[in-house]
Write a protein that holds these residues in place. Structure first.
Motif, PDB file in Angstrom:
ATOM      1  N   ILE A  38       0.704  -1.131   0.203  1.00 31.35           N
ATOM      2  CA  ILE A  38       0.044   0.190   0.180  1.00 31.35           C
ATOM      3  C   ILE A  38       0.871   1.215  -0.074  1.00 31.35           C
ATOM      4  CG2 ILE A  38      -1.395   1.381   1.390  1.00 31.35           C
ATOM      5  CD1 ILE A  38      -3.268  -1.209   2.285  1.00 31.35           C
ATOM      6  N   ILE A  39       1.496   1.005   0.856  1.00 28.74           N
ATOM      7  CA  ILE A  39       2.921   2.543   1.098  1.00 28.74           C
ATOM      8  C   ILE A  39       3.857   2.311  -0.698  1.00 28.74           C
ATOM      9  CG2 ILE A  39       5.137   3.323   1.372  1.00 28.74           C
ATOM     10  CD1 ILE A  39       4.302   1.682   4.794  1.00 28.74           C
ATOM     11  N   GLN A  40       3.621   1.219  -1.065  1.00 28.29           N
ATOM     12  CA  GLN A  40       4.862   1.761  -2.572  1.00 28.29           C
ATOM     13  C   GLN A  40       3.755   2.083  -2.753  1.00 28.29           C
ATOM     14  OE1 GLN A  40       6.245  -1.647  -4.122  1.00 28.29           O
ATOM     15  NE2 GLN A  40       5.645  -1.678  -5.844  1.00 28.29           N
ATOM     16  N   LEU A  41       2.237   1.928  -3.445  1.00 29.21           N
ATOM     17  CA  LEU A  41       1.109   2.353  -4.233  1.00 29.21           C
ATOM     18  C   LEU A  41       1.154   4.065  -4.382  1.00 29.21           C
ATOM     19  CD1 LEU A  41      -0.689  -1.140  -4.745  1.00 29.21           C
ATOM     20  CD2 LEU A  41       0.456  -0.184  -5.744  1.00 29.21           C
ATOM     21  N   VAL A  42       0.874   4.244  -2.392  1.00 29.69           N
ATOM     22  CA  VAL A  42      -0.059   5.174  -2.476  1.00 29.69           C
ATOM     23  C   VAL A  42       1.193   6.468  -2.956  1.00 29.69           C
ATOM     24  CG1 VAL A  42      -0.026   7.327  -0.533  1.00 29.69           C
ATOM     25  CG2 VAL A  42      -1.216   4.788  -0.686  1.00 29.69           C
TER      26      VAL A  42
ATOM     27  N   GLY B 178      -4.367  10.603  -8.920  1.00 29.82           N
ATOM     28  CA  GLY B 178      -3.447   9.442  -8.544  1.00 29.82           C
ATOM     29  C   GLY B 178      -3.136   7.974  -7.992  1.00 29.82           C
ATOM     30  N   ILE B 179      -3.700   8.221  -6.042  1.00 30.89           N
ATOM     31  CA  ILE B 179      -3.671   8.105  -5.559  1.00 30.89           C
ATOM     32  C   ILE B 179      -4.481   6.831  -5.519  1.00 30.89           C
ATOM     33  CG2 ILE B 179      -4.314   7.499  -2.801  1.00 30.89           C
ATOM     34  CD1 ILE B 179      -2.788   9.945  -2.360  1.00 30.89           C
ATOM     35  N   VAL B 180      -6.453   6.505  -5.774  1.00 33.34           N
ATOM     36  CA  VAL B 180      -7.144   6.262  -6.168  1.00 33.34           C
ATOM     37  C   VAL B 180      -6.811   4.722  -7.471  1.00 33.34           C
ATOM     38  CG1 VAL B 180      -9.506   5.988  -7.176  1.00 33.34           C
ATOM     39  CG2 VAL B 180      -9.220   7.730  -4.990  1.00 33.34           C
TER      40      VAL B 180
ATOM     41  N   SER C 196      -5.343  -0.844  -8.581  1.00 32.39           N
ATOM     42  CA  SER C 196      -4.724  -1.973  -9.217  1.00 32.39           C
ATOM     43  C   SER C 196      -5.487  -2.944  -8.088  1.00 32.39           C
ATOM     44  CB  SER C 196      -3.948  -1.645  -9.665  1.00 32.39           C
ATOM     45  OG  SER C 196      -2.593  -0.939  -8.767  1.00 32.39           O
ATOM     46  N   MET C 197      -5.204  -3.180  -6.595  1.00 29.15           N
ATOM     47  CA  MET C 197      -5.067  -4.193  -5.952  1.00 29.15           C
ATOM     48  C   MET C 197      -6.836  -4.697  -6.714  1.00 29.15           C
ATOM     49  SD  MET C 197      -3.366  -1.887  -2.647  1.00 29.15           S
ATOM     50  CE  MET C 197      -3.199  -3.699  -1.607  1.00 29.15           C
ATOM     51  N   ILE C 198      -7.249  -4.276  -6.936  1.00 21.68           N
ATOM     52  CA  ILE C 198      -8.700  -5.165  -6.668  1.00 21.68           C
ATOM     53  C   ILE C 198      -9.031  -5.320  -7.614  1.00 21.68           C
ATOM     54  CG2 ILE C 198     -11.222  -4.841  -6.097  1.00 21.68           C
ATOM     55  CD1 ILE C 198     -10.158  -2.619  -4.245  1.00 21.68           C
ATOM     56  N   LEU C 199      -8.759  -4.329  -8.910  1.00 18.39           N
ATOM     57  CA  LEU C 199      -9.777  -4.688 -10.622  1.00 18.39           C
ATOM     58  C   LEU C 199      -7.708  -5.348 -11.253  1.00 18.39           C
ATOM     59  CD1 LEU C 199     -10.864  -0.912 -10.542  1.00 18.39           C
ATOM     60  CD2 LEU C 199     -12.338  -3.372 -10.963  1.00 18.39           C
ATOM     61  N   PRO C 200      -8.420  -5.514 -12.146  1.00 19.87           N
ATOM     62  CA  PRO C 200      -6.990  -6.712 -13.268  1.00 19.87           C
ATOM     63  C   PRO C 200      -6.238  -5.236 -13.719  1.00 19.87           C
ATOM     64  CG  PRO C 200      -8.657  -7.450 -13.643  1.00 19.87           C
ATOM     65  CD  PRO C 200      -9.367  -6.599 -13.015  1.00 19.87           C
ATOM     66  N   SER C 201      -5.737  -5.333 -14.216  1.00 20.82           N
ATOM     67  CA  SER C 201      -4.507  -3.685 -14.374  1.00 20.82           C
ATOM     68  C   SER C 201      -5.077  -3.326 -15.842  1.00 20.82           C
ATOM     69  CB  SER C 201      -3.089  -4.552 -14.677  1.00 20.82           C
ATOM     70  OG  SER C 201      -2.226  -5.039 -15.722  1.00 20.82           O
ATOM     71  N   VAL C 202      -5.071  -3.829 -16.506  1.00 23.28           N
ATOM     72  CA  VAL C 202      -5.918  -3.479 -17.932  1.00 23.28           C
ATOM     73  C   VAL C 202      -7.409  -2.697 -17.515  1.00 23.28           C
ATOM     74  CG1 VAL C 202      -5.402  -5.290 -19.293  1.00 23.28           C
ATOM     75  CG2 VAL C 202      -7.665  -5.623 -17.780  1.00 23.28           C
ATOM     76  N   TYR C 203      -8.259  -2.530 -16.711  1.00 23.56           N
ATOM     77  CA  TYR C 203      -8.525  -1.289 -16.298  1.00 23.56           C
ATOM     78  C   TYR C 203      -8.322  -0.327 -15.091  1.00 23.56           C
ATOM     79  CZ  TYR C 203     -11.736  -5.241 -17.833  1.00 23.56           C
ATOM     80  OH  TYR C 203     -12.820  -5.796 -18.220  1.00 23.56           O
ATOM     81  N   LYS C 204      -6.859  -0.107 -15.583  1.00 23.09           N
ATOM     82  CA  LYS C 204      -6.763   0.643 -14.403  1.00 23.09           C
ATOM     83  C   LYS C 204      -7.066   2.277 -14.740  1.00 23.09           C
ATOM     84  CE  LYS C 204      -2.237   3.031 -12.496  1.00 23.09           C
ATOM     85  NZ  LYS C 204      -0.781   2.674 -12.509  1.00 23.09           N
ATOM     86  N   ASP C 205      -6.841   2.375 -16.719  1.00 22.75           N
ATOM     87  CA  ASP C 205      -7.308   3.848 -16.620  1.00 22.75           C
ATOM     88  C   ASP C 205      -8.632   4.060 -16.525  1.00 22.75           C
ATOM     89  OD1 ASP C 205      -4.309   4.360 -17.187  1.00 22.75           O
ATOM     90  OD2 ASP C 205      -5.007   3.174 -19.120  1.00 22.75           O
TER      91      ASP C 205
END
Length: 289
Positions: A5-9, A249-251, A256-265
């Motif tokens: 989480i720290i890394q993602l934040v 940016g944070i959200v 990306s922890m919950i959704l597949p990476s292809v849905y990040k955008d």
């Protein structure tokens, strides 16, 4: 889990300030001239092309000298664009004409860049490659490099709040007619504002070179997300752009922890639609009565 989480934040904050810069670029030109600049993402790409293609790889200059030369060249470009395009466009009565003009101007920029540097993507070898470790979190150097965006935002806020030219810019943004009456040269002020805007675009282009490589499409997505950040925070209000960029940016990183990476955008545009429906004035904007 906590280190993830720290890394993602941290990476989310870094990208959030990039989105904030793009939102600020939108806001600067809109407040100064009343024109929505939909060519700003192409200016970001142009800044990256000039930095990487012309100075670093073309002339072999070091990164710092290349960055300074790129910023100066983009400032001159911004002044020319102000007098040739944006200042005349503000006289148009319909917003649709100005929007179409800036979109077509963006196409001209990219076609010109492709003619000079070719259509294939390229990058600077070993530019901000590698990672840092903070505890168990692994942060890429390119993401930490984006923290420079925080410094740019802070300097811009200082310029607008504490300097005489910055206060003049704010006066023009509030009321161009009144600013002209009290002796402010509105056209010159608009030219300076747009030059600052193009310099910001160049900064963004340099910052994202390690993430996206240099290509005609490198800034398409971050340009749209920057616009979304401006709307989320409160369009036309710079602190709102900063808040919107950080939230976005944070959200999107946490998502990306919950959704597949292809849905990040997709996250940015879901947030954009939700705010337009339920809080169109944004996080910090004031509701129109």
């Amino acid at each position: 889990m906590i280190w993830t989480i720290i890394q993602l934040v941290i990476s989310g904050i870094a990208m959030g300030f990039v989105y904030a810069l793009i939102g600020i670029e939108y806001t600067l030109i809109y407040n100064a001239s009343g024109v929505l600049n939909f060519s700003h993402d192409k200016m970001v790409s142009l800044g990256a092309y000039i930095y990487a293609g012309m100075f670093v790889l073309g002339l072999g200059w070091n990164s710092m000298v290349s960055a300074i030369a790129s910023l100066l060249l983009m400032a001159v470009f911004g002044i020319l664009v102000a007098y040739l395009i944006f200042i005349p466009l503000r006289k148009q009565k319909s917003m649709i004409f100005t929007i179409m003009a800036t979109i077509m101007f963006g196409k001209v920029i990219m076609e010109g860049a492709c003619l000079i540097w070719g259509g294939n993507a390229f990058t600077i070898p070993d530019f901000m490659s590698g990672t840092y470790r903070i505890g168990n979190a692994v942060i890429s150097k390119s993401n930490l490099f984006l923290i420079i965006a925080i410094v740019i935002v802070a300097l811009l806020q200082f310029y607008l709040q504490k300097t005489k030219p910055g206060k003049a810019m704010r006066c023009v943004a509030q009321n161009r007619t009144a600013a002209s009456i009290v002796g402010i040269d509105v056209n010159r002020n608009m030219a300076i504002t747009i030059a600052i805007s193009t310099v910001i675009c160049c900064c963004i282009g340099i910052l994202v070179v390690p993430l996206y490589n240099v290509s005609s499409t490198m800034s398409n997505m971050i340009g749209l997300k920057g616009f979304a950040a401006g709307v989320l925070g409160g369009f036309g209000y710079m602190p709102g752009c900063i808040a919107g960029g950080l939230v976005l940016g944070i959200v999107e990183n946490i998502a990306s922890m919950i959704l597949p990476s292809v849905y990040k955008d997709v996250v940015a545009f879901v947030l954009l639609v939700a705010f337009l429906l339920f809080r169109p004035q944004g996080l910090l904007g004031k509701k129109n009565k």
